[in-house]
Design an enzyme around this catalytic site. Structure first.
Site, PDB file in Angstrom:
ATOM      1  CG  ASP A  84       1.351   1.491   1.271  1.00 26.46           C
ATOM      2  OD1 ASP A  84       2.564   1.263   1.481  1.00 26.46           O
ATOM      3  OD2 ASP A  84       0.707   0.919   0.379  1.00 26.46           O
ATOM      4  CG  ASP A 109       3.155  -5.858   4.702  1.00 28.29           C
ATOM      5  OD1 ASP A 109       4.126  -5.156   4.385  1.00 28.29           O
ATOM      6  OD2 ASP A 109       2.482  -6.517   3.885  1.00 28.29           O
ATOM      7  CD  GLU A 158       5.340  -3.027  -0.736  1.00 22.99           C
ATOM      8  OE1 GLU A 158       5.963  -4.045  -1.078  1.00 22.99           O
ATOM      9  OE2 GLU A 158       4.257  -3.091  -0.096  1.00 22.99           O
ATOM     10  CG  ASP A 163       7.981  -5.120   3.117  1.00 16.91           C
ATOM     11  OD1 ASP A 163       7.160  -5.282   4.040  1.00 16.91           O
ATOM     12  OD2 ASP A 163       7.661  -4.863   1.949  1.00 16.91           O
ATOM     13  CG  HIS A 188      -1.891  -8.168   2.890  1.00 16.71           C
ATOM     14  ND1 HIS A 188      -1.779  -8.175   1.516  1.00 16.71           N
ATOM     15  CD2 HIS A 188      -0.833  -7.448   3.340  1.00 16.71           C
ATOM     16  CE1 HIS A 188      -0.693  -7.483   1.160  1.00 16.71           C
ATOM     17  NE2 HIS A 188      -0.109  -7.039   2.274  1.00 16.71           N
TER      18      HIS A 188
END
Length: 412
Positions: A83, A144, A178, A201, A383
């Protein structure tokens, strides 16, 4: 040698599928579109030759690469999430490939004047001469953690194609949700069956992490009373003013923008307010468990003091722990960190062992009985629209996975 173009193509095939999760949803996965990539991954894992490929009703994917040695070797795992964050759109991702990066500004979007500049993002200069994959300025990229997935799949494919590299049994796992803190919630550790695992990650090349924040979420509900403002004297209670008192009572410099390293913080991440009710949403973070508990006590103390001042329960405080520092669970089995560190050193990568200022699936999995340090996946500026990943970093991460498997098989 890893096939660079194959890794590029694989990564782009993942990031162009929208898998944004949704914290407001009660389903698992939280969004139906996560199934689009999940189902594609299942097919791909079967195609490259992995065994025991499975996907459950919650979209958790597992698969096995059997051992190719006769002696007993611990079963290790590699885990990533598919995700992407709800913080920024992942719809219609259009990756840009920058070959032989020259160290100058990268125009992500000329029309909107969106520039990825080393004058602001200094880490870019680490990757002069390399191939970067960026956004077009309108979306996040999704490195990510689709970079992690790409690296795990590519490593398994490489090991299958190169049986001369000896390894024990390897389990891989891909998780939904996550980014909204639920990635490990329905992960079946017993079914996974690994002695330990690694999440792929992290960010910069060399990152190796086995410490993370202790984390809690706090909801502060401030109740007021609304009456006509013309006749409000002695009657109206404005919840927004009281909420401001609460905000200003917390240490102003103990916020994300003023802290680094092992320093914890209170982070006000959302406000909704009217006269009659204001709701503040906080996250509380600290690496030290004692300091973490003290932060929660500070919020309760402020709540009590304001309630005493106004003569009733104008503030209701709800605090829920989210995850804890995995250090407590990893330190007793530090050889799993040592193996990863040695793998990097043998590949000419300088290990950067530091604490995560956040959390991963691994922090929760470690408390579920699966010790799970975190390894770099290569991306930067997660992000948001300035996210990028050097292809060479993904290649190095893929090589680290293969080397960990090889070193583990050598441990008798």
């Amino acid at each position: 040698m890893m096939d660079k173009q194959r890794i590029i193509d694989r990564f782009i095939s993942y990031v162009t599928i929208d898998t944004q999760s949704d914290a407001k949803s009660n389903t698992t996965p939280s969004t139906k579109k996560q199934w689009d990539l999940a189902n594609k991954l299942v097919d791909e894992l079967k195609t490259i030759g992995l065994q025991d490929v499975s996907i459950d009703e919650n979209a958790y994917i597992m698969a096995t690469l059997p051992s190719n040695v006769e002696h007993a070797v611990p079963t290790i795992g590699f885990i990533s999430h598919f995700d992407t964050t709800p913080d920024f759109t992942g719809t219609n991702v259009k990756p840009q490939i920058i070959s032989n990066y020259d160290g100058k500004d990268i125009v992500l979007n000329a029309e909107k004047n969106i520039i990825l500049s080393p004058s602001y993002f200094e880490d870019l200069l680490l990757y002069k001469g390399q191939t970067l994959i960026t956004t077009d300025g309108n979306t996040l990229l999704g490195a990510d953690d689709k970079a992690g997935i790409c690296e795990i799949v590519s490593a398994m494919e490489y090991l299958i194609q190169h049986p001369e590299i000896k390894h024990g049994p390897i389990r891989i796992g891909f998780t939904p949700d996550e980014e909204i803190g639920r990635g490990a919630h329905k992960f079946d550790v017993e079914k996974f069956g690994a002695d330990w695992a690694y999440t792929m990650d992290g960010s910069q090349v060399g990152e190796l992490e086995y410490e993370n924040f202790n984390a809690a979420g706090a909801k502060v509900t401030v109740k007021g009373k609304i009456v006509h403002p013309g006749y409000a004297k002695g009657k109206l209670i404005n919840s927004m003013y009281i909420a401001t008192e609460f905000i200003n009572s917390l240490p102003r410099l103990e916020t994300p923008e003023h802290t680094e390293g092992y320093q914890g913080f209170f982070h006000l991440c959302d406000i909704t307010g009217k006269v009659e009710e204001t709701v503040l949403e906080y996250i509380i973070r600290d690496h030290d468990r004692g300091h973490f508990e003290a932060r929660k006590e500070v919020m309760q103390k402020i709540t009590n003091e304001i309630n005493a001042q106004y003569g009733n329960d104008v503030i209701v405080l709800e605090i829920k722990d989210q995850y804890y520092n995995m250090k407590e669970k990893v330190e007793p089995v530090m050889h799993i960190v040592d193996i990863a560190e040695e793998a990097m050193k043998q590949l000419g990568i300088k290990p950067l062992i530091k604490a995560i200022r956040g959390g991963t699936d691994g922090s929760q999995l470690s408390y579920m009985g699966l010790p799970c340090p975190n390894i770099f996946a290569g991306g930067h500026n997660f992000h948001g629209r300035y996210e990028y990943v050097p292809v060479e970093s993904m290649i190095k991460a893929t090589e680290v996975i293969c080397k960990i498997a090889e070193l583990t098989a050598m441990k008798k």
